[in-house]
Write an enzyme that holds these catalytic residues in place. Structure first.
Site, mmCIF file in Angstrom:
data_model
loop_
_atom_site.group_PDB
_atom_site.id
_atom_site.type_symbol
_atom_site.label_atom_id
_atom_site.label_comp_id
_atom_site.label_asym_id
_atom_site.label_seq_id
_atom_site.Cartn_x
_atom_site.Cartn_y
_atom_site.Cartn_z
ATOM 1 N N THR A 90 -45.833 37.993 -82.185
ATOM 2 C CA THR A 90 -47.163 38.604 -82.206
ATOM 3 C C THR A 90 -47.132 39.877 -83.052
ATOM 4 O O THR A 90 -46.292 40.755 -82.832
ATOM 5 C CB THR A 90 -47.626 38.936 -80.778
ATOM 6 O OG1 THR A 90 -47.632 37.733 -80.006
ATOM 7 C CG2 THR A 90 -49.022 39.537 -80.785
ATOM 8 N N LYS A 165 -54.411 35.289 -81.314
ATOM 9 C CA LYS A 165 -53.434 35.662 -80.286
ATOM 10 C C LYS A 165 -53.803 36.996 -79.649
ATOM 11 O O LYS A 165 -53.682 37.172 -78.428
ATOM 12 C CB LYS A 165 -52.034 35.739 -80.896
ATOM 13 C CG LYS A 165 -50.942 36.206 -79.916
ATOM 14 C CD LYS A 165 -50.776 35.268 -78.740
ATOM 15 C CE LYS A 165 -49.833 35.809 -77.673
ATOM 16 N NZ LYS A 165 -48.454 36.008 -78.134
#
Length: 222
Positions: A90, A165
């Site tokens: 991420t 995300k």
């Protein structure tokens, strides 16, 4: 960083692996893999000969280091070969786009493919994967991605997977805090949390932490 070589015939001897803590590293492809069968890389540059390179690190600074740094993937590229790079940790979409801008002129195809699902689904190979980039590039990495996740969602151009995300994390973390407070109230009032979880799962309070039939404790443990 993991480079998967000859992804159409996924075997441990076709993997080049770079892991800071090799003793804790584990690869899964629908079965247990013997770590000793995989080729170990000393630096990210050593992974440049792979067909697909996966970067799964904790911070954007680490992603930049292993791709563009002095001993990063870029340093190992040759005129004869350029891998497909999947950024699965991420990070901001801008970081993915920066890496793509620098590596695309060298022939590297770049996609972002952050994951969600927690430790248990990672162990089971059933993660959700949110992809960004050219659809053909995502498809080219599918044999590897499908070993890691059971559901893939193509979200748009490079960086779109990371944006999705972050949206997911915003909802998920907020939900976790709210559910934790609700379960604390239930516990203080003498309710059985396993029963609470089952009621919530069948009602409008359904959420990721109530999906386990053993109750919310199992969801939090995972």
């Amino acid at each position: 960083v993991l480079g998967a070589i000859e992804i159409a015939s996924w075997k441990p001897e076709h993997c080049v692996v770079l892991q800071r803590d090799a003793a804790r590293a584990e690869l899964r492809s629908g079965r247990e893999l013997d770590w000793d069968e995989c080729v170990s890389a000393a630096t990210p540059a050593d992974c440049a000969s792979a067909e697909v390179v996966i970067v799964l690190v904790a911070t954007p600074e680490q992603a930049l280091e292993v791709t563009l740094g002095e001993r990063g993937l870029k340093a190992g590229l040759t005129d004869q070969h350029a891998p497909l790079l999947a950024l699965m940790g991420t990070m901001p979409a801008a970081t993915v786009q920066q890496i793509a801008r620098e590596l695309r002129p060298l022939g590297v195809r770049v996609i972002d493919a952050p994951i969600s699902g927690g430790a248990q689904r990672a162990e089971d190979g059933t993660l959700s994967i949110m992809t960004g980039g050219d659809a053909a590039d995502v498809e080219a990495a599918s044999a590897v991605l499908d070993c890691l996740g059971s559901r893939r969602f193509h979200c748009g151009a490079v960086g779109a997977g990371q944006t999705m995300k972050i949206v997911n994390n915003l909802v998920g973390i907020s939900n976790a805090v709210l559910v934790g407070e609700a379960l604390r109230l239930a516990l203080e009032q003498g309710l059985d949390l396993t029963h609470v979880g089952r009621v919530l799962e069948a009602s409008s309070g359904r959420n990721a932490f109530t999906m386990d039939p053993q109750g919310p404790q199992a969801g939090y443990a995972a």
